[in-house]
Design a protein around this motif. Sequence first.
Motif, PDB file in Angstrom:
ATOM      1  N   PRO A   1     -11.741   4.377   0.989  1.00 27.45           N
ATOM      2  CA  PRO A   1     -11.458   2.965   0.701  1.00 27.45           C
ATOM      3  C   PRO A   1     -12.558   2.280  -0.095  1.00 27.45           C
ATOM      4  CG  PRO A   1     -12.354   3.190   2.891  1.00 27.45           C
ATOM      5  CD  PRO A   1     -12.226   4.583   2.355  1.00 27.45           C
ATOM      6  N   PRO A   2     -12.200   1.184  -0.764  1.00 26.75           N
ATOM      7  CA  PRO A   2     -13.232   0.320  -1.332  1.00 26.75           C
ATOM      8  C   PRO A   2     -14.004  -0.356  -0.209  1.00 26.75           C
ATOM      9  CG  PRO A   2     -11.087  -0.727  -1.474  1.00 26.75           C
ATOM     10  CD  PRO A   2     -10.852   0.656  -0.966  1.00 26.75           C
ATOM     11  N   GLU A   3     -15.099  -1.003  -0.568  1.00 24.30           N
ATOM     12  CA  GLU A   3     -15.987  -1.552   0.462  1.00 24.30           C
ATOM     13  C   GLU A   3     -15.541  -2.908   0.980  1.00 24.30           C
ATOM     14  OE1 GLU A   3     -19.701  -1.319  -1.733  1.00 24.30           O
ATOM     15  OE2 GLU A   3     -20.292   0.410  -0.563  1.00 24.30           O
ATOM     16  N   THR A   4     -14.739  -3.639   0.229  1.00 19.04           N
ATOM     17  CA  THR A   4     -14.262  -4.936   0.701  1.00 19.04           C
ATOM     18  C   THR A   4     -12.752  -5.010   0.512  1.00 19.04           C
ATOM     19  OG1 THR A   4     -14.567  -5.999  -1.458  1.00 19.04           O
ATOM     20  CG2 THR A   4     -16.440  -6.031   0.049  1.00 19.04           C
TER      21      THR A   4
ATOM     22  N   SER B   1       0.867  -1.165   0.000  1.00 16.64           N
ATOM     23  CA  SER B   1       0.000   0.000   0.000  1.00 16.64           C
ATOM     24  C   SER B   1       0.908   1.220   0.000  1.00 16.64           C
ATOM     25  CB  SER B   1      -0.925   0.003   1.220  1.00 16.64           C
ATOM     26  OG  SER B   1      -1.955   0.939   1.061  1.00 16.64           O
TER      27      SER B   1
ATOM     28  N   THR C   1     -10.517  -4.127   2.496  1.00 15.12           N
ATOM     29  CA  THR C   1     -10.082  -2.776   2.794  1.00 15.12           C
ATOM     30  C   THR C   1      -8.858  -2.755   3.694  1.00 15.12           C
ATOM     31  OG1 THR C   1     -12.338  -1.939   2.621  1.00 15.12           O
ATOM     32  CG2 THR C   1     -10.790  -0.589   3.832  1.00 15.12           C
TER      33      THR C   1
ATOM     34  N   ARG D   1     -11.563  -4.770  -5.322  1.00 10.36           N
ATOM     35  CA  ARG D   1     -10.903  -4.042  -6.391  1.00 10.36           C
ATOM     36  C   ARG D   1     -10.500  -5.007  -7.510  1.00 10.36           C
ATOM     37  NH1 ARG D   1      -6.283  -1.402  -2.715  1.00 10.36           N
ATOM     38  NH2 ARG D   1      -6.179  -3.595  -2.119  1.00 10.36           N
TER      39      ARG D   1
ATOM     40  N   PRO E   1     -10.923   2.860   8.127  1.00  8.98           N
ATOM     41  CA  PRO E   1     -10.700   2.253   6.812  1.00  8.98           C
ATOM     42  C   PRO E   1      -9.880   3.167   5.913  1.00  8.98           C
ATOM     43  CG  PRO E   1     -12.967   3.015   7.032  1.00  8.98           C
ATOM     44  CD  PRO E   1     -12.341   3.160   8.365  1.00  8.98           C
ATOM     45  N   GLY E   2      -8.942   2.567   5.202  1.00  6.39           N
ATOM     46  CA  GLY E   2      -8.156   3.325   4.243  1.00  6.39           C
ATOM     47  C   GLY E   2      -7.008   4.123   4.822  1.00  6.39           C
TER      48      GLY E   2
ATOM     49  N   GLY F   1      -6.569  -0.751   6.325  1.00 10.13           N
ATOM     50  CA  GLY F   1      -6.952   0.251   7.323  1.00 10.13           C
ATOM     51  C   GLY F   1      -6.193   0.033   8.607  1.00 10.13           C
TER      52      GLY F   1
END
Length: 409
Positions: free
Chosen positions: A152-155, A37, A157, A221, A183-184, A159
């Motif tokens: 962030p995306p929903e799944t 990341s 994720t 993603r 998240p994120g 964080g």
Amino acid sequence: MRFSRTAVILAVSASLLSPAVADAASAPPGPVTLTESSLQGVHGVSPDVTVRNVLTVTASGTALRVRLGNPFGASPLRVRSVWVGRQPSPGSPALAPGSNRRATFGFRHAVTIPPGASAWTDPLPLSVRRGDRVAVSVYAPGSPVDDHTFPPPETSTPGSFASAGPGDAGADESGRAYGAFAPGVLWWADAISAASAARGTIVALGDSITDGYNAFGGGPRWTDVLAERIATRPPSRRLSVANAGISGNTVSVQPNPYDPTGQCCGPPAPARLDRDVLSLPGVRYVLLLEGTNDLGGGDYAPPAPAAQVIGAMRTIAGRVHAAGRRIVGATILPMCNAAGGPKEQARLAVNAWIRTSGTFDAVLDFDAVLRDPADPTVIRADRRTDCYHPNAAGDRLLGDSIDLRVFGL
């Protein structure tokens, strides 16, 4: 409309396919990058808290190592302790009992990372399987916060959790020392590697479309979809997938269109290529999907001409090849620009060059996968969140459209 996986592959050289297939079975286990990341900027100084970063790995492995980075801090990152364990439940800071390990750096628990530098932990006696979430708890009060913060995306994720009180809470497996999930938000931890039967790593170098911004609708993603598909292959025929997407990133060296401070969107792709791609363990393939932010422009930079974007892509491809890796280029998605207008003409010119120049070892025509047949200047309505970003269904379609033969699979 359905698209076949083979239809979106425009050019695959014989050298890309044959050697990779031939050496797959004989390659011994080695270090690969299980997840990434990319750090994008520095935001303040850490309070007296422990930050439990959570990243999901895309391949199985043992002897985990974690990289901490201070690429943007003006002062040293003084890490007092790091603990690494498995997180069994997505929303909870609790760790699998007995999984938490205290990390060392050259057999020392603490490490000082100068500005612009990074440090890998020593190998840890910890094993993971693809899809496991790894918690990296870092205690570095008073240090510059080099972070990756994005919607962030929903799944799947990434964080983090911050401890509710002061002091080193890294050893806490119960999770009671920590507050709510952010998240994120990741601090300092930007990569995990391991010894793995997987025969290498694919690094997706990109912007928000790779990062997962606005991939709404309850799915992973497109890079995670790719990792899911690769995981169905025998262990010795797998590759890990590292996501080096940063929202707002540009493929060319220029002022960022959205942020004159450079804090939101990371350095341009050529400036971060070594740190975010070529320095990672086990990299065999680079998948480049960038150019939207250059071509679109913003308040702080005008729309880039096609020649600027093409020149940057050619430079990146040359450096990747010089490092002995292979590079796959993806065409730029529609952006709601007026047909015949300068932005759309530039996008079409860049995509034509990606498809036909022979610069890349293979080409993925993501534009053809997602554009609306009735209006090719836009992403299909059922596959987009906004003019620039696919939704989760669009990401699923992108991930499913990739012919795995591009990666010798």
